[in-house]
Design an enzyme around this catalytic site. Structure first.
Site, PDB file in Angstrom:
ATOM      1  N   ASP A 146      39.345  41.687  45.020  1.00  0.00           N
ATOM      2  CA  ASP A 146      38.445  42.279  44.036  1.00  0.00           C
ATOM      3  C   ASP A 146      39.087  43.425  43.260  1.00  0.00           C
ATOM      4  O   ASP A 146      39.017  43.463  42.028  1.00  0.00           O
ATOM      5  CB  ASP A 146      37.183  42.763  44.755  1.00  0.00           C
ATOM      6  CG  ASP A 146      36.209  43.462  43.829  1.00  0.00           C
ATOM      7  OD1 ASP A 146      35.264  42.815  43.372  1.00  0.00           O
ATOM      8  OD2 ASP A 146      36.399  44.675  43.564  1.00  0.00           O
ATOM      9  N   VAL A 178      33.253  42.273  41.462  1.00  0.00           N
ATOM     10  CA  VAL A 178      33.791  40.980  41.022  1.00  0.00           C
ATOM     11  C   VAL A 178      33.515  39.912  42.070  1.00  0.00           C
ATOM     12  O   VAL A 178      33.095  38.800  41.755  1.00  0.00           O
ATOM     13  CB  VAL A 178      35.288  41.084  40.709  1.00  0.00           C
ATOM     14  CG1 VAL A 178      35.863  39.705  40.389  1.00  0.00           C
ATOM     15  CG2 VAL A 178      35.537  42.030  39.542  1.00  0.00           C
ATOM     16  N   ASP A 179      33.744  40.246  43.342  1.00  0.00           N
ATOM     17  CA  ASP A 179      33.423  39.306  44.416  1.00  0.00           C
ATOM     18  C   ASP A 179      31.945  38.938  44.385  1.00  0.00           C
ATOM     19  O   ASP A 179      31.573  37.766  44.520  1.00  0.00           O
ATOM     20  CB  ASP A 179      33.760  39.925  45.782  1.00  0.00           C
ATOM     21  CG  ASP A 179      35.206  39.697  46.184  1.00  0.00           C
ATOM     22  OD1 ASP A 179      35.777  38.658  45.818  1.00  0.00           O
ATOM     23  OD2 ASP A 179      35.768  40.560  46.875  1.00  0.00           O
ATOM     24  N   ILE A 180      31.101  39.945  44.255  1.00  0.00           N
ATOM     25  CA  ILE A 180      29.656  39.707  44.300  1.00  0.00           C
ATOM     26  C   ILE A 180      29.221  38.822  43.136  1.00  0.00           C
ATOM     27  O   ILE A 180      28.490  37.836  43.327  1.00  0.00           O
ATOM     28  CB  ILE A 180      28.900  41.046  44.289  1.00  0.00           C
ATOM     29  CG1 ILE A 180      29.146  41.799  45.609  1.00  0.00           C
ATOM     30  CG2 ILE A 180      27.410  40.829  44.070  1.00  0.00           C
ATOM     31  CD1 ILE A 180      28.668  43.236  45.598  1.00  0.00           C
ATOM     32  N   GLY A 183      30.387  35.299  43.497  1.00  0.00           N
ATOM     33  CA  GLY A 183      29.488  34.596  44.402  1.00  0.00           C
ATOM     34  C   GLY A 183      28.195  34.186  43.728  1.00  0.00           C
ATOM     35  O   GLY A 183      27.680  33.083  43.959  1.00  0.00           O
TER      36      GLY A 183
END
Length: 394
Positions: A146, A178-180, A183
């Site tokens: 991220d 960014v990860d969230i 997802g």
């Protein structure tokens, strides 16, 4: 039972973007089977402190980081590098609707677990691959996290205090955004593929890249550049397109002010006791306020310093001008509205007695979401899941 209670998901992912999307589907009622490496499991199980209690006295349990992205799932521990592990995954994929994976591009093809291979055992399978850079292009083989994608994707260039001010410099967002959002995009894509499959009977392959997501996240900042040709810069807490929006010092603390349109600005000026500022041609429209903010904001700052934060907040709330305090995380959880909405849920946990988790924010009227399972221990459901597919655990 949630709206996806009829769906089974095989989650081969780890860390955050993939598990976050799997958790979303689990929250919506899907049976999500999380496949983990024996012995160590998902990397985030050890990303602490803080940690829960372990199975035995003095033993360390799972990290809070892991708990945030894996509620509602079942965990099985199998070795994907072994022939038996690969056979188990193929059998589970045959019985699943969705597969999620976030290995480096090409990795699962070596095990015969890529989309092309699993499509042979389940022709209408929906398969979502999440990587840093996508399945093609010059960076396809590179690993990503991220933080580095926030930097590469331009997000850090517009986040942080502006040059020339104390503390100036690029900053990452305080959560792995960014990860969230990757997802979340994955969840949207998989649900869209499910809807299409209901109409056509066809499965789908989804190629989702964190760098692509970050580009999409640039929203107004990216659009500002594409239209104007001027690179956006860091502006601290100031909004680049709407004013006044910033953090303002009051007599005893700070207030976030979000004046979103000209009508709100007129009300704001009345609360300040300066109604003439709404008629001033330099400030009468939002575009004028953005252009002339260097003249407007010092006036606003001087007035707001004369009273306490809560006094201003009460008056602005009553006038319909959006504003709010800067809460700490504990203060956020104690906010009456947050407590009323049930943001924190307590669920039983096999090693800790119970654990407090952050609830899914979606509220359905006809399909209430209920957290059925704690974030699973490593391999907690291996025997259970293998029995369901007629496999004897070794």
């Amino acid at each position: 039972m949630g709206p996806l209670a009829h769906i089974r998901v095989l989650d081969l992912s780890r860390v955050l973007a993939g598990p976050w999307s799997g958790q979303m589907l689990a929250d919506l009622g899907a049976d999500v089977i999380k496949v983990e490496k024996p012995g160590s499991g998902d990397d985030t199980r050890s990303w602490g402190p803080p940690f829960l209690k372990g199975r035995n006295e003095g033993e360390r349990g799972d990290a809070a980081y892991y708990l945030t992205a894996n509620r509602g799932k079942r965990s099985i521990a199998i070795d994907l590098a072994s022939n038996e592990g690969q056979a188990i995954v193929r059998e589970l994929a045959r019985r699943s609707d969705i597969v999620i994976e976030n290995f480096k591009a090409g990795t699962l093809a070596r095990y015969g677990l890529d989309y092309a291979s699993l499509k042979k055992v389940n022709d209408n399978l929906i398969y979502c691959s999440i990587t840093g850079f996508g399945q093609d292009g010059p960076r396809r083989d590179q690993a990503a996290y991220d933080f580095m994608i926030q930097a590469m994707g331009g997000l850090m260039s517009v986040t942080g205090e502006r040059d020339g001010m104390p503390g100036a410099g690029p900053q990452k967002v305080g959560v792995p955004i960014v990860d969230i959002l990757t997802g979340m995009y994955a969840s949207v894509a998989m649900l869209a593929a499910l809807a299409r499959r209901n109409e056509t009977g066809e499965g789908e392959y989804i190629d989702l890249a964190m760098l692509d997501v970050t580009g999409a996240m640039m929203c107004n900042q990216g659009g500002n550049y594409l239209i104007s040709g001027k690179p956006p810069v860091r502006t601290g807490n100031k909004h680049p397109n709407i004013q006044p929006q910033d953090v303002f010092a009051c007599a005893d603390g700070f207030l976030v002010l979000v004046v979103g349109n000209d009508g709100q600005y007129e009300k704001f000026c009345k609360v300040l006791g300066r109604p003439e500022l709404a008629k001033d041609e330099r400030f009468a429209t939002n575009s004028a306020r953005v252009k002339n903010q260097d003249a407007l904001l010092p006036i606003v700052c001087e007035i707001l310093k004369t009273r306490g934060m809560q006094e201003w907040a009460d008056q602005l709330d009553a006038a319909g001008v959006p504003c709010g305090p800067i809460n700490s995380i504990p203060q956020m959880f104690e906010e009456p509205q947050v407590k009323h909405r049930g943001t924190v849920q307590t669920v039983p946990h096999p090693t800790n007695g119970s654990v407090r988790l952050i609830a899914n924010p979606i509220k359905f009227s006809n399909a209430k979401l209920e957290l059925q399972r704690h974030p699973p221990l490593l391999g907690e459901h291996t025997e259970e899941v293998l029995r369901e597919i007629g496999w004897t655990a070794n």
